[in-house]
Design an enzyme around this catalytic site. Sequence first.
Site, PDB file in Angstrom:
ATOM      1  N   HIS A  96      -0.703  19.725 -34.671  1.00  0.00           N
ATOM      2  CA  HIS A  96       0.173  20.676 -33.875  1.00  0.00           C
ATOM      3  C   HIS A  96      -0.003  22.106 -34.375  1.00  0.00           C
ATOM      4  O   HIS A  96      -0.752  22.295 -35.332  1.00  0.00           O
ATOM      5  CB  HIS A  96       1.576  20.025 -33.926  1.00  0.00           C
TER       6      HIS A  96
ATOM      7  N   CYS B 126       0.848  28.455 -39.557  1.00  0.00           N
ATOM      8  CA  CYS B 126       1.202  27.312 -38.812  1.00  0.00           C
ATOM      9  C   CYS B 126       1.067  27.635 -37.572  1.00  0.00           C
ATOM     10  O   CYS B 126       1.262  26.843 -36.610  1.00  0.00           O
ATOM     11  CB  CYS B 126       2.502  26.624 -39.107  1.00  0.00           C
TER      12      CYS B 126
ATOM     13  N   HIS C 186      -3.186  22.568 -36.857  1.00  0.00           N
ATOM     14  CA  HIS C 186      -3.412  22.096 -38.238  1.00  0.00           C
ATOM     15  C   HIS C 186      -2.556  20.701 -38.357  1.00  0.00           C
ATOM     16  O   HIS C 186      -1.800  20.242 -37.281  1.00  0.00           O
ATOM     17  CB  HIS C 186      -2.538  22.920 -39.295  1.00  0.00           C
TER      18      HIS C 186
ATOM     19  N   HIS D  57      -0.957  16.863 -40.152  1.00  0.00           N
ATOM     20  CA  HIS D  57      -0.199  16.191 -41.092  1.00  0.00           C
ATOM     21  C   HIS D  57      -0.389  14.887 -41.137  1.00  0.00           C
ATOM     22  O   HIS D  57      -0.519  14.227 -40.215  1.00  0.00           O
ATOM     23  CB  HIS D  57       1.214  16.603 -40.972  1.00  0.00           C
TER      24      HIS D  57
ATOM     25  N   ASP E  17       0.588   8.618 -32.971  1.00  0.00           N
ATOM     26  CA  ASP E  17      -0.555   8.462 -34.067  1.00  0.00           C
ATOM     27  C   ASP E  17      -1.823   9.257 -33.626  1.00  0.00           C
ATOM     28  O   ASP E  17      -2.327   8.788 -32.722  1.00  0.00           O
ATOM     29  CB  ASP E  17      -0.479   7.262 -34.346  1.00  0.00           C
ATOM     30  N   HIS E  18      -2.709  10.008 -34.405  1.00  0.00           N
ATOM     31  CA  HIS E  18      -3.840  10.425 -34.082  1.00  0.00           C
ATOM     32  C   HIS E  18      -3.733  11.356 -32.917  1.00  0.00           C
ATOM     33  O   HIS E  18      -4.843  11.076 -31.767  1.00  0.00           O
ATOM     34  CB  HIS E  18      -5.013   9.380 -34.017  1.00  0.00           C
TER      35      HIS E  18
ATOM     36  N   GLU F 290       7.393  15.661 -43.376  1.00  0.00           N
ATOM     37  CA  GLU F 290       5.913  16.360 -42.918  1.00  0.00           C
ATOM     38  C   GLU F 290       5.206  16.257 -44.058  1.00  0.00           C
ATOM     39  O   GLU F 290       3.925  16.351 -43.951  1.00  0.00           O
ATOM     40  CB  GLU F 290       6.403  17.820 -42.374  1.00  0.00           C
TER      41      GLU F 290
END
Length: 147
Positions: free
Chosen positions: A21, A40, A46, A48, A86-87, A131
């Site tokens: 994100h 960020c 970037h 997580h 996810d992904h 996070e």
Amino acid sequence: MSPRSARLARLSRSVTFSACHRLHSKSLSDEENLKLFGKCNNPNGHGHNYKVIVTVRGEIDPVSGMVMNLTDLKEYMQAAIMEPLDHKNLDKDVPYFSEVVSTTENVAVFIWDNLQRLLPPGILYKVEVQETEQNVVVYKGEETIVK
């Protein structure tokens, strides 16, 4: 034998998902975003590996001995968390975040709302989103604080 009073318990299950994100608010200028979000706010984003712990609360069923069937909870979490997040690039792949900044606080609210639509009414107690090991958000469905 005397009847036993109902016992309440909390049951938690965790999942981990990977997503990227960019922290960026359309309400702010590029300079304001950079000042507020720092690295960020990188235009390329970037990522997580988020850990989510979902806690439900209820009476322990005297027949099954469970608050909720873990298999059912796993399926609800798959549908509410893993499939949409996810992904994914949260800002580009998840419509909710096209207008909402993809902070961990808002990720927790998104997950809460998705789970509320699937779980039996009143059973969802807490959504915890980690996070990083240092950054954790806990959301219990509160909407506002009266000032």
